[in-house]
Enzyme design. Structure first.
Site, short mmCIF file in Angstrom:
data_model
loop_
_atom_site.label_atom_id
_atom_site.label_comp_id
_atom_site.label_asym_id
_atom_site.label_seq_id
_atom_site.Cartn_x
_atom_site.Cartn_y
_atom_site.Cartn_z
N ASP A 7 17.23 3.88 3.10
CA ASP A 7 16.18 4.28 4.02
C ASP A 7 15.07 3.24 3.93
OD1 ASP A 7 14.32 5.60 5.60
OD2 ASP A 7 13.70 6.96 3.98
N GLY A 101 12.10 6.12 16.31
CA GLY A 101 12.47 5.51 15.04
C GLY A 101 13.65 6.22 14.40
N ASP A 103 14.18 6.71 11.39
CA ASP A 103 13.76 7.62 10.33
C ASP A 103 13.49 9.02 10.87
OD1 ASP A 103 11.61 6.55 11.78
OD2 ASP A 103 10.22 6.68 10.10
N THR A 126 4.08 5.75 6.17
CA THR A 126 3.01 4.89 6.64
C THR A 126 2.33 5.55 7.83
OG1 THR A 126 4.27 2.95 5.93
CG2 THR A 126 2.46 2.57 7.47
N THR A 178 -18.19 11.30 -4.47
CA THR A 178 -17.54 10.51 -3.43
C THR A 178 -16.03 10.48 -3.56
OG1 THR A 178 -19.50 9.11 -3.21
CG2 THR A 178 -17.45 8.22 -2.36
#
Length: 250
Positions: A7, A101, A103, A126, A178
């Protein structure tokens, strides 16, 4: 028959070794450009895992596909690359099936096989993709958003006072520092996006109570704070590649 599956995504390459339907071993390494010789060296543990007669490859990074395929071909006699002409068992009701895609296709194939349809597949890579397969097993399309790592990196690059922090489940939504504020925004923001898009999918497509399957790098972090996710499948795409291999016998 032993099977190797690959993959290939933008940040990593996941490798699975199947002994029949069982995922016996799996590896992951970075998706940097490499030669076939380099891939041969890196894949030695996978290629030596057992007698492998076949490999199945899904790749969304064309530049990596050929050298990887060349390396695998040195020891594996039959290689199937998922793409047009390969039988997946999944009809694509979209404007241009070639744009989807592999995937997303492979994940949807596995989700239907493992959990039935209708089903929504949320893949945290991503990009974060949220795709619907309807009750008839037809892929209807979905939504694509920036992944959690991409969002975090964009903040670190674009804002001088902010930095990249580990993506983990923060203790509260309203953070008092933060680091936790960044974690809250990214993780709870992803959970809210998933919940909101799935709610809109159910309304728009007139499906109710659709099962939601999550996978990908940050799936478990988001699932901890997103009750709408029913199950996390860490190796969903690897199983999808195995299933596609079975549907395209040698």
């Amino acid at each position: 028959m032993s099977l190797l599956v690959f993959d290939v995504e933008n940040r990593a390459i996941a490798v699975g070794f199947f002994d029949g339907p069982e995922l016996a071993r799996h590896w992951t390494f970075g998706a940097s450009p490499r030669t076939a010789d380099e891939y041969t060296w890196m894949l030695e543990p996978a290629l030596s895992a057992g007698h492998v007669r076949r490999a199945v490859i899904s790749s969304v990074v064309p530049a990596l596909t050929q050298p990887l395929r060349a390396a695998v071909a040195r020891q594996v006699p039959d290689i199937l690359t998922v793409g047009p002409g390969v039988k997946t068992g999944l009809a694509l009701a979209v404007d241009n099936p070639r744009e989807v895609g592999t995937d997303r296709v492979v994940g949807a194939v596995a989700a239907v096989a493992l959990h039935g349809a209708p089903v929504v597949v949320v893949d945290f890579r991503t990009a974060t993709t949220i795709d619907l397969v309807d009750a008839e097993g037809v892929f209807r399309g979905g939504a694509i958003a920036a992944g959690l790592e991409v969002s975090m990196n964009a903040l670190a690059v674009s804002a001088a006072a902010l930095r990249h922090v580990e993506i983990v489940h923060p203790p509260t939504v309203v953070a008092r520092n933060t680091v936790e504020a960044l974690q809250s925004g990214v993780v709870f923001g992803a959970a809210a996006m998933v919940e909101g898009i799935i709610r809109r999918i159910e309304s728009e497509q007139e499906v109710d109570g659709v099962r939601v399957v999550a996978t990908g790098t940050n799936a478990r972090q988001v699932a901890e704070v997103c009750p709408r996710i029913d199950v996390v499948e860490d190796h969903l795409t690897l199983h999808g590649l195995r299933i596609i291999g079975e549907r395209n016998p040698i």
